[in-house]
Design a protein around this motif. Sequence first.
Motif, PDB file in Angstrom:
ATOM      1  N   LYS A   9       0.371   4.171   0.685  1.00 31.41           N
ATOM      2  CA  LYS A   9       0.173   5.068   1.826  1.00 31.41           C
ATOM      3  C   LYS A   9       1.231   4.860   2.895  1.00 31.41           C
ATOM      4  CE  LYS A   9      -3.197   6.213   5.465  1.00 31.41           C
ATOM      5  NZ  LYS A   9      -4.532   5.917   6.039  1.00 31.41           N
ATOM      6  N   TYR A  10       1.714   3.626   3.000  1.00 31.93           N
ATOM      7  CA  TYR A  10       2.653   3.275   4.048  1.00 31.93           C
ATOM      8  C   TYR A  10       4.097   3.207   3.560  1.00 31.93           C
ATOM      9  CZ  TYR A  10      -1.787   1.812   6.096  1.00 31.93           C
ATOM     10  OH  TYR A  10      -3.073   1.790   6.553  1.00 31.93           O
ATOM     11  N   ASN A  40       0.854  -1.189   0.000  1.00 26.08           N
ATOM     12  CA  ASN A  40       0.000   0.000   0.000  1.00 26.08           C
ATOM     13  C   ASN A  40       0.890   1.240   0.000  1.00 26.08           C
ATOM     14  OD1 ASN A  40      -1.713   2.197   0.751  1.00 26.08           O
ATOM     15  ND2 ASN A  40      -3.165   0.756   1.648  1.00 26.08           N
TER      16      ASN A  40
END
Length: 576
Positions: A17-18, A15
């Motif tokens: 986002k991470y 992901n």
Amino acid sequence: MKNIFDTVADLLLTNDKYKAEDGKLLKAVVYSDVMAMNETLLTLLLSNKDVKETFFKDVQGTLVFDKQKFAWFMESKEFLPDSYTSYTNKIGLTHNGNFISQTNDVVLDFPYKDCVLEGGQDKDDQKRSEIFYNETIASDEISRMLAPKVFTNAKRYTAVGEKDLTGELDPDTIQVKEETGITFNDDDNLIIKGNNLIALASLLKRYEGKVKCIYIDPPYNTKNDSFNYNDSFNHSTWLTFMKNRLELARKLLREDGTIFVQCDDNEQAYLKVLMDSIFGRNNFQAEIVWVLEGASGYKSLVNNYVRGHESILFYSKSNYFNFNKIYLPYSEKQIKRFSKLDDSGRRYKPITKTRRLYLDEAKGVPLTDVWTDIASFQTIVNSPERTGFDTQKPEKLIERIIETLTTTHDLVLDFHLGSGTTAAVAHKMGRRYIGVEQMDYIQDITVERLKKVLEGEQGGISKAQNWHGGGSFVYCELKEDANTLITTIQNATEDTIESVKASIYADERIVPYLTKQELADADKDFENLTLEEKKQALIKLVDKNKLYVNASDMDDESYHVSDDDKKFTNSFYKGV
């Protein structure tokens, strides 16, 4: 077969986002989502059978996420110890996570902004991998690191002499004395040897809200190898280093306190925005341009303009502070523009009808934020004021700052003390002072310089301040718990080095602060190294910055705190 640490890391990195731009995991972002029970994160974790079985429990047909277990898992040293930052691996001006192209508000973001960096300043520290402690994930480590520390080797240096009929000290009879087993008093000046971040945190116990003026001349982040201290931080590390220290410095200031930070154009723009965020943009007072009078960039053979100045950023803690206005003498050219005072003595008569000069201007030209009248040591090579310290500043420069913002007995702080100019000037001007310096030259350069000040030396601003000696200062060190162990390592032989290594690996005061990688690097081919290489590998594990002794552990016999050290430390913290 993958272990659970690698499995979770690989899963989270799917992901974006991470994941930071350099591919590392943004652990604090994950941690925040764990605490919020973010649906996207939970769905991701449930997608892997091993992760699901490890962190979810079936309760009567309902899967329950063990949030605390996952948080402990993330905090373990084995789980990506270098991925502690929630900020993107990109430096820029942002607001609420969006860069300024998307917003009108400006905040400086940089990698590791949400971390605390101990930041050793020795040149040898350039070779080590700095550890960043995230404010959320590593709060326990930070609390312990910044807890009040034990002081050791305390001495009071005094100048004792007889007064002649004029009331001045006779320099022929002045002696410098050292006193051990001392206590600390409110009026004492203080010089501390130790990491300045940890020293600042210890000073808060006694001096929070009591410092009138701070001046610092920190590393400029220039990668200039001629400096005695580590001046080659990368950009984001330097910003983290400065942010941590400036935040503590603000707490030490009085409400009418001020701070001056000297720098060059390498980091000036970023430092300005960083200080805006810490002290408030409304509390920015001035950028002082100190003209160096000589070509400072000649060594680098620059292809364009040679740098001829340094900047000093001036901030207040609040809108309430006193400023003592300074006037410089008129030049010959300016004097010719005006006639003598008229009979009333109230103002100059202008030679022309276009300008009238009022009484305050009769004192001279009001000082501007461009200082051209203070020569740098680049052009005064043989000045008797020089100590041999490469980045030493003239006493007159610090005198001007102290003169404009303080009065007698006010407290002045410099936590990048270097050769001791700020302390020397404050002493001669009758101000109280605190100086912090980590480097070993503090004994040979800084302390020796201040001892000469006590004796009445006549360099720098001595004549201007009518200085003839006197006063005192207390010197002490943050007590390290590493010295004995380092000595043991250095004295080890081929027959004893393995047992020394075993004791280090079993020492609970050291191992919790080491990453899995650091232990693995030290263990790699250890038996094939030379004795000297083995010693260096072990000494690297004993990071002095993490081994200062907390005052709360002072009575633990394993730390070997002497009665004198206990007496002084107690007097420092209990004298509040």
